[in-house]
Structures are given as C-alpha cells and as structure tokens.
Design a protein around this motif. Structure first.
Motif, PDB file in Angstrom:
ATOM      1  N   ALA A  55     -37.218 -69.895 -61.726  1.00  0.00           N
ATOM      2  CA  ALA A  55     -38.611 -69.850 -62.162  1.00  0.00           C
ATOM      3  C   ALA A  55     -38.926 -71.051 -63.047  1.00  0.00           C
ATOM      4  CB  ALA A  55     -38.878 -68.562 -62.903  1.00  0.00           C
ATOM      5  N   GLN A  56     -40.214 -71.416 -63.060  1.00  0.00           N
ATOM      6  CA  GLN A  56     -40.653 -72.538 -63.884  1.00  0.00           C
ATOM      7  C   GLN A  56     -41.901 -72.149 -64.658  1.00  0.00           C
ATOM      8  OE1 GLN A  56     -41.699 -76.018 -61.674  1.00  0.00           O
ATOM      9  NE2 GLN A  56     -41.919 -77.262 -63.489  1.00  0.00           N
TER      10      GLN A  56
ATOM     11  N   VAL B 218     -46.599 -69.282 -64.356  1.00  0.00           N
ATOM     12  CA  VAL B 218     -45.195 -69.160 -64.023  1.00  0.00           C
ATOM     13  C   VAL B 218     -45.049 -69.261 -62.517  1.00  0.00           C
ATOM     14  CG1 VAL B 218     -43.144 -67.688 -64.138  1.00  0.00           C
ATOM     15  CG2 VAL B 218     -44.767 -67.712 -66.043  1.00  0.00           C
ATOM     16  N   TYR B 219     -44.157 -70.144 -62.076  1.00  0.00           N
ATOM     17  CA  TYR B 219     -43.905 -70.344 -60.655  1.00  0.00           C
ATOM     18  C   TYR B 219     -42.503 -69.891 -60.335  1.00  0.00           C
ATOM     19  CZ  TYR B 219     -47.882 -73.440 -61.217  1.00  0.00           C
ATOM     20  OH  TYR B 219     -49.120 -73.956 -61.524  1.00  0.00           O
TER      21      TYR B 219
ATOM     22  N   GLY C  69     -38.899 -65.451 -64.561  1.00  0.00           N
ATOM     23  CA  GLY C  69     -40.101 -65.377 -63.737  1.00  0.00           C
ATOM     24  C   GLY C  69     -40.896 -64.104 -63.883  1.00  0.00           C
ATOM     25  N   CYS C  70     -40.753 -63.388 -64.978  1.00  0.00           N
ATOM     26  CA  CYS C  70     -41.458 -62.115 -65.162  1.00  0.00           C
ATOM     27  C   CYS C  70     -42.957 -62.316 -65.419  1.00  0.00           C
ATOM     28  CB  CYS C  70     -40.838 -61.316 -66.293  1.00  0.00           C
ATOM     29  SG  CYS C  70     -41.026 -62.056 -67.929  1.00  0.00           S
ATOM     30  N   ALA C  71     -43.337 -63.486 -65.911  1.00  0.00           N
ATOM     31  CA  ALA C  71     -44.730 -63.869 -66.185  1.00  0.00           C
ATOM     32  C   ALA C  71     -45.405 -63.037 -67.274  1.00  0.00           C
ATOM     33  CB  ALA C  71     -45.559 -63.871 -64.908  1.00  0.00           C
ATOM     34  N   ILE C  72     -44.621 -62.381 -68.112  1.00  0.00           N
ATOM     35  CA  ILE C  72     -45.202 -61.654 -69.239  1.00  0.00           C
ATOM     36  C   ILE C  72     -45.943 -62.629 -70.143  1.00  0.00           C
ATOM     37  CG2 ILE C  72     -44.676 -60.355 -71.339  1.00  0.00           C
ATOM     38  CD1 ILE C  72     -42.389 -59.017 -69.771  1.00  0.00           C
TER      39      ILE C  72
END
Length: 67
Positions: A2-3, A65-66, A50-53
């Motif tokens: 994830a990025q 988040v990618y 990569g959870c994007a919280i």
C-alpha cells in the motif's frame, strides 16, 4: 504494498490520521505548507497495510491510500 499519498497544502495538522493509524505510519513533519501548518508525512510507509483509516478520518480529504 500500500502507498499513502498526502496533499501537504490541504493538511491542517489536526493529527486525526496520526492518532488513528493502527501501524504508526504517519507523523507530523518538520516542514510547513503555505498556510503555515506543519503537515503530516509518512515516516514508516513500509508498514502501511492499506486500511485507509487515515483517509477516512481526515476532515480535509488530504490523504489517499493506494493498494
């Protein structure tokens, strides 16, 4: 892997992303944006799951988040 992408100009350094990241990926950086706010940076990007919280918690939509 994830990025995390942070738009520095949109960050107001509220630190919600830092507080809620389960892996401690984010922290306040040394530099400030044009509005005078120190902005958040990814200090441990390799730990991002990569959870994007962080992106969901950001009131200014400054994080993406990618995967």
């Amino acid at each position: 892997m994830a990025q995390v992408s942070i738009r520095a100009e949109s960050c107001k350094s509220c630190l919600y992303c830092v507080k809620f990241c389960p892996k401690g990926v984010l922290a306040v950086g040394e530099e400030v944006n044009s509005k005078g706010y120190p902005y958040v940076v990814a200090v441990h990007p390799e730990d991002c799951i990569g959870c994007a919280i962080c992106a969901r918690m950001c009131p200014d939509a400054a994080i993406e988040v990618y995967k």
